[in-house]
Write a protein that holds these residues in place. Structure first.
Motif, mmCIF file in Angstrom:
data_model
loop_
_atom_site.group_PDB
_atom_site.id
_atom_site.type_symbol
_atom_site.label_atom_id
_atom_site.label_comp_id
_atom_site.label_asym_id
_atom_site.label_seq_id
_atom_site.Cartn_x
_atom_site.Cartn_y
_atom_site.Cartn_z
ATOM 1 N N ASP A 55 0.875 -1.180 0.000
ATOM 2 C CA ASP A 55 0.000 0.000 0.000
ATOM 3 C C ASP A 55 0.908 1.225 0.000
ATOM 4 O O ASP A 55 1.635 1.465 0.955
ATOM 5 C CB ASP A 55 -0.901 -0.004 1.233
ATOM 6 N N THR A 57 0.837 5.439 -0.741
ATOM 7 C CA THR A 57 -0.004 6.619 -0.924
ATOM 8 C C THR A 57 0.856 7.863 -0.912
ATOM 9 O O THR A 57 1.747 8.007 -0.073
ATOM 10 C CB THR A 57 -1.063 6.723 0.203
ATOM 11 N N ALA A 59 0.126 12.124 -1.125
ATOM 12 C CA ALA A 59 -0.936 13.127 -1.102
ATOM 13 C C ALA A 59 -0.374 14.518 -0.809
ATOM 14 O O ALA A 59 -0.459 15.011 0.321
ATOM 15 C CB ALA A 59 -1.991 12.750 -0.064
ATOM 16 N N GLN A 77 -4.345 13.259 -4.445
ATOM 17 C CA GLN A 77 -4.009 12.028 -3.741
ATOM 18 C C GLN A 77 -3.885 10.908 -4.751
ATOM 19 O O GLN A 77 -4.667 10.831 -5.707
ATOM 20 C CB GLN A 77 -5.099 11.691 -2.734
ATOM 21 N N SER A 79 -2.989 6.543 -4.777
ATOM 22 C CA SER A 79 -2.671 5.339 -3.999
ATOM 23 C C SER A 79 -2.586 4.126 -4.917
ATOM 24 O O SER A 79 -3.331 4.018 -5.896
ATOM 25 C CB SER A 79 -3.750 5.053 -2.945
ATOM 26 N N TYR A 92 -7.110 7.700 -7.125
ATOM 27 C CA TYR A 92 -6.531 9.029 -7.342
ATOM 28 C C TYR A 92 -7.638 10.067 -7.421
ATOM 29 O O TYR A 92 -8.777 9.756 -7.764
ATOM 30 C CB TYR A 92 -5.703 9.058 -8.628
#
Length: 177
Positions: A55, A57, A59, A77, A79, A92
């Motif tokens: 995972d 991410t 942002a 953002q 991910s 996104y």
């Protein structure tokens, strides 16, 4: 003799204009905007790696401080989430945040988030896709110290059947420099 007088006059005129052009006494400084001095940058980064799980991410965001009490910001953002032999997801989209600081230690927030979710599920024999838009409206509050705020937010538009997040309540850490 006339040429001498003419060249003398031209020399005086040229020296006058050179002197005026280099003079700083009457120069008016250009007006500068203080817009960028009120902009702060920050955001979040997440990384979780485990047994057959990833995972990631990112942002980034920016906020504009109207004054010491109110700020408005925008961000994006993205991910990537993968569970081997189960699913893979790309998420996104943009977000907007309004921050209120009634006192320096307390930060209240309203955050609107619009995410595109593209997920492929796999069960060994088949795979299927689930692509949708997810809208979140988060209301939150947190303790603020310097550039960091820690708190909790609640997604008032949370739908358990079709949502990126498993719960409506979420803790957060916000950092803006």
């Amino acid at each position: 003799m006339n040429n001498f007088k003419l060249s003398r006059k031209l020399s005086v005129i040229v020296l006058f204009f050179i002197g005026v052009s280099f003079s700083k006494a009457q120069t008016i400084p250009p007006k500068t905007s203080d817009f960028w001095s009120k902009v702060r940058y920050g955001g979040g980064f997440g990384l979780a790696v485990g047994n057959n799980f990833t995972d990631i991410t990112l942002a980034p965001g920016a906020i504009y401080d109207f004054n010491q009490y109110v700020s408005l910001g925008f961000g994006i953002q993205g991910s990537y989430i993968k569970q081997r032999n189960a699913f893979e997801s790309f998420i996104y989209g943009p977000n907007m945040i309004i921050l209120g600081n009634p006192i320096p230690e307390l930060q209240l927030s309203a955050e609107l988030e619009q995410l595109r979710v593209n997920t492929t599920f796999q069960n060994g024999f088949n795979s299927f896709k689930d692509n949708f838009w997810n809208t979140g409206l988060f209301l939150g509050g947190g303790y603020r110290t310097n550039n960091v705020t820690m708190g909790v937010r609640y997604n008032v538009l949370h739908n358990s059947n079709k949502n990126v997040y498993s719960e409506a309540w979420m803790p957060f850490v916000r950092v803006y420099f």
